[in-house]
Scaffold this motif. Structure first.
Motif, short mmCIF file in Angstrom:
data_model
loop_
_atom_site.label_atom_id
_atom_site.label_comp_id
_atom_site.label_asym_id
_atom_site.label_seq_id
_atom_site.Cartn_x
_atom_site.Cartn_y
_atom_site.Cartn_z
N ALA A 48 91.96 82.96 6.27
CA ALA A 48 90.74 82.56 5.58
C ALA A 48 90.43 81.08 5.81
N VAL A 49 91.45 80.24 5.77
CA VAL A 49 91.25 78.80 5.99
C VAL A 49 90.77 78.55 7.42
N VAL A 50 91.35 79.25 8.39
CA VAL A 50 90.94 79.06 9.78
C VAL A 50 89.50 79.50 9.98
N LEU A 51 89.13 80.63 9.36
CA LEU A 51 87.74 81.10 9.48
C LEU A 51 86.76 80.13 8.85
N TYR A 55 83.87 78.08 10.71
CA TYR A 55 82.48 78.13 10.23
C TYR A 55 81.94 76.72 10.02
N ALA A 56 82.77 75.84 9.45
CA ALA A 56 82.31 74.47 9.20
C ALA A 56 82.06 73.72 10.51
N ILE A 57 82.87 74.01 11.54
CA ILE A 57 82.69 73.34 12.83
C ILE A 57 81.42 73.82 13.53
#
Length: 236
Positions: A48-51, A55-57
């Motif tokens: 979840a953190v990686v996704l 998304y933020a990038i």
């Protein structure tokens, strides 16, 4: 192809004589099950953190966007760690409670003393003394009274139970139980000097009838001398 190969390489460490993820005892099985649940839960959290990071990038900010950092702090910085710790305690505390060496009249009592660098094993009820090997009955709780004659050692049979330190002048009790017959390897898990790597032992789990026969076949007392053990260590 890289990810499947990496996964197979990682899973290759889940078996073997020193793998706690290949349990053969009730305590080791509960620890392994708890580890797999923790591994799955925190893998989902990491995913979840990686996704979210991805998304933020990739997201392009809009002119009318307003920052909402308070929600991320509350849910990601406070709620998620709190829920994770509470779940770990709810599941982990009962597991630890069931591994405690509570009074049990049916438990086999064995005294184990760590030396530099060998294991002295005494069966006080049967007048037996062994070196670097234990014999226990299957499906029977065993209370190991652990102490050290010199420095700090650590008794560990990965496939049967957790590790426990052995301290000079103090006796700690470890509950051990095997659910299947076989020979299990143990290792000192605390660096204790030059011979630490060779400070290994075996635990032979026998069916209860076979264990009773083994006891009957042993001499009334086995007294290996410390000099013999030191000569064996120097030969290694």
């Amino acid at each position: 192809m890289i990810w499947p190969c990496g996964l197979l390489l990682a899973l290759s460490g889940c078996t073997g004589p020193f793998s706690s993820l290949d349990p053969k005892g009730p305590a080791a099985a509960e620890v392994a099950l708890l580890w797999w649940w923790m591994f799955g839960f925190f893998t989902l959290v990491l995913l979840a953190v990686v996704l979210l990071w991805h998304y933020a990038i990739k997201r392009r900010p809009q002119q009318n966007d307003t920052p909402h950092s308070s929600g991320w702090i509350i849910w990601g910085g406070l709620a998620l760690p709190s829920v994770s710790i509470v779940l770990l305690l709810v599941v982990g505390v009962p597991v630890g409670q069931r591994m405690m060496p509570l009074p049990d009249e049916d438990a086999l009592q064995i005294e184990v003393t760590g030396h530099q660098w060998y294991w002295q094993v005494v069966y006080p009820e049967h007048g037996l003394e062994l070196t670097d090997e234990l014999h226990i009955p299957v499906n029977t709780p065993v209370h190991l009274h652990l102490t050290s004659a010199d420095v700090i050692h650590s008794f560990w049979v990965p496939r049967l139970g957790v590790k426990l330190d052995m301290l000079p002048g103090r006796t700690n009790v470890l509950r051990l139980e095997a659910s299947a017959a076989g020979v299990y390897r143990g290792q000192c898990a605390e660096y204790c000097g030059l011979g630490h790597a060779h400070m290994q032992f075996t635990v032979t789990a026998l069916e209860q009838a076979d264990f009773a026969d083994w006891i009957q076949q042993q001499p009334s007392s086995l007294q290996p001398t410390q000099r013999q053990a030191q000569e064996r260590t120097s030969d290694e």
